[in-house]
Design a protein around this motif. Structure first.
Motif, short mmCIF file in Angstrom:
data_model
loop_
_atom_site.label_atom_id
_atom_site.label_comp_id
_atom_site.label_asym_id
_atom_site.label_seq_id
_atom_site.Cartn_x
_atom_site.Cartn_y
_atom_site.Cartn_z
N SER A 242 0.92 -1.32 0.12
CA SER A 242 -0.08 0.11 0.11
C SER A 242 0.81 1.29 0.05
O SER A 242 0.40 2.33 -0.60
CB SER A 242 -1.09 -0.01 1.25
OG SER A 242 -1.84 -1.12 1.29
N PHE A 243 2.20 1.11 0.61
CA PHE A 243 2.93 2.29 0.82
C PHE A 243 3.41 2.67 -0.60
O PHE A 243 3.68 3.80 -0.95
CB PHE A 243 4.11 2.18 1.85
CG PHE A 243 4.96 3.25 1.75
CD1 PHE A 243 4.74 4.31 2.66
CD2 PHE A 243 6.20 3.13 1.15
CE1 PHE A 243 5.60 5.34 2.74
CE2 PHE A 243 7.00 4.42 1.10
CZ PHE A 243 6.85 5.27 2.11
N TRP A 254 -5.13 0.07 7.09
CA TRP A 254 -4.00 1.07 7.70
C TRP A 254 -2.83 1.25 6.66
O TRP A 254 -2.35 2.43 6.56
CB TRP A 254 -3.57 0.16 8.92
CG TRP A 254 -4.44 0.14 9.92
CD1 TRP A 254 -5.60 0.77 10.16
CD2 TRP A 254 -4.34 -0.85 11.28
NE1 TRP A 254 -6.39 0.48 11.24
CE2 TRP A 254 -5.69 -0.64 11.77
CE3 TRP A 254 -3.55 -2.12 11.41
CZ2 TRP A 254 -5.97 -1.27 12.81
CZ3 TRP A 254 -4.03 -2.49 12.38
CH2 TRP A 254 -5.07 -2.17 13.25
N GLY A 255 -2.45 0.22 5.99
CA GLY A 255 -1.39 0.47 4.94
C GLY A 255 -1.99 1.52 3.86
O GLY A 255 -1.02 2.06 3.29
N LEU A 256 -3.14 1.53 3.42
CA LEU A 256 -3.41 2.37 2.54
C LEU A 256 -3.64 3.74 3.12
O LEU A 256 -3.35 4.78 2.27
CB LEU A 256 -4.99 2.05 1.92
CG LEU A 256 -5.67 2.73 0.94
CD1 LEU A 256 -4.91 2.69 -0.45
CD2 LEU A 256 -7.10 2.51 0.71
N MET A 257 -3.81 4.10 4.37
CA MET A 257 -4.05 5.25 4.93
C MET A 257 -2.51 5.75 5.01
O MET A 257 -2.29 7.11 4.59
CB MET A 257 -4.49 5.20 6.31
CG MET A 257 -5.88 4.99 6.42
SD MET A 257 -6.39 4.60 8.18
CE MET A 257 -6.26 6.19 8.73
N GLY A 276 0.50 3.95 11.26
CA GLY A 276 1.61 3.58 11.35
C GLY A 276 1.75 2.82 12.90
O GLY A 276 2.26 1.78 13.00
N ALA A 277 1.30 3.70 13.86
CA ALA A 277 1.34 3.09 15.24
C ALA A 277 0.48 1.92 15.40
O ALA A 277 0.81 0.85 16.09
CB ALA A 277 0.79 4.06 16.26
#
Length: 304
Positions: A242-243, A254-257, A276-277
């Motif tokens: 996603s990053f 969470w990865g997409l965010m 990330g947290a």
């Protein structure tokens, strides 16, 4: 001889009743492993943290009903009473993304780990049990996948078949199974020539029965630990894809965010820091649980 002496000689000593100790109930291996796991502070802490994260992803969407893909305010709004964790570069609620996106991230991690273990155990069991040309062939296949950079290979698969959550999950499972295969192969090679395996074969057990019912149960402890840690690896894989812009844009995770807000980290640190947290805490919790499981299934530690 006196009457008293005659009585002492003629009367045999009274029999002593044997002391019967109370029987100790047998403890099942699962219960013994659970007791050993509860003795691990790090394992218990990881389990509690993981339960909290899973509960947040399961119950949170019922409580915090804001759509994570809906624009609710101005972009880059800092954390406030209107948006507790702020908004991202499009004005979407970061807290809604955490609550709703955790379900996708943890699901990808769990399902991809199952695929990883299924492929790895199948390949490793066949190679380690039969040996010979089957072992050589499967080892060559595993070495081919091992030489390829896993993240790069996953990127190619996702690019070819489209950045969908299903494709990402299958791609992660398809590139991560070599470690489980090597571990399973080593365990099967160690166990296949032991006496109880030979006795089962002499009793007429077939190869399939030996693999599934005799050898595999005795090889499970390290495989279980490997499966636990594979979940954390899969979560990191999803975050990495996603990053790099290969996440599913229609499903919040969470990865997409992190991937969508990585260019704005200096303008809106909260849009990257909080997801990330969440990934960090998830991987940490799974790693701690893996350590606890390793202690629980290790016979040497169980005897302490």
């Amino acid at each position: 001889m006196s009457t008293l002496d005659h009585t002492l000689i003629a009367t045999p000593p009274a029999p002593v009743a044997p002391v019967v100790l109370p029987a100790t109930p047998a403890v099942s291996p699962a219960r013994a492993a659970f007791r050993q796991f509860m003795k691990s502070p790090s394992g218990v802490a990881g389990a509690v943290l993981l339960i909290l994260l899973v509960a947040m992803t399961l119950v949170g969407p019922w409580i915090y009903t804001i759509d994570p893909l809906e624009i609710v305010g101005l972009p880059f709004t800092p954390p406030s009473a209107d948006a507790w964790l702020g908004t991202d570069y499009l004005g979407r609620d970061v807290l809604a993304g955490l609550v709703h996106g955790g379900r996708a991230t943890l699901t990808v991690g769990a399902v991809a780990a199952l695929i990883t273990i299924a492929i790895g155990v199948t390949v490793g069991a066949l190679a380690g049990f039969f040996g010979g040309w089957i072992d050589s062939l499967l080892v060559k296949i595993a070495e081919f996948f091992q030489v390829l950079p896993p993240l790069l290979f996953a990127m190619v698969l996702v690019t070819l078949f489209g950045p969908k959550l299903t494709t990402i999950t299958l791609a992660i499972g398809a590139v991560s199974w070599t470690s489980a295969a090597r571990l399973t192969r080593a365990e099967f090679m160690r166990l296949r020539d032991l006496d109880f395996i030979k006795a089962s074969r002499a009793a007429g057990a077939g190869n399939l029965h030996l693999i599934l019912r005799v050898v595999l149960p005795n090889a499970l402890p390290p495989i279980i630990v490997s499966a636990t840690l594979a979940i954390g690896v899969a979560i990191l894989f999803e975050g990495g894809l996603s990053f790099l812009g290969l996440g599913d844009p229609n499903t919040m995770s969470w990865g997409l965010m992190i991937g969508q807000n990585r260019n704005y980290v200096l303008d809106a640190w909260w849009a990257v820091t909080f997801p990330g947290a969440a990934i960090f805490l998830s991987v940490l919790a799974i790693s701690l649980v893996g350590d606890g499981v390793n202690d629980a299934v290790n016979p040497r530690l169980r005897r302490r």
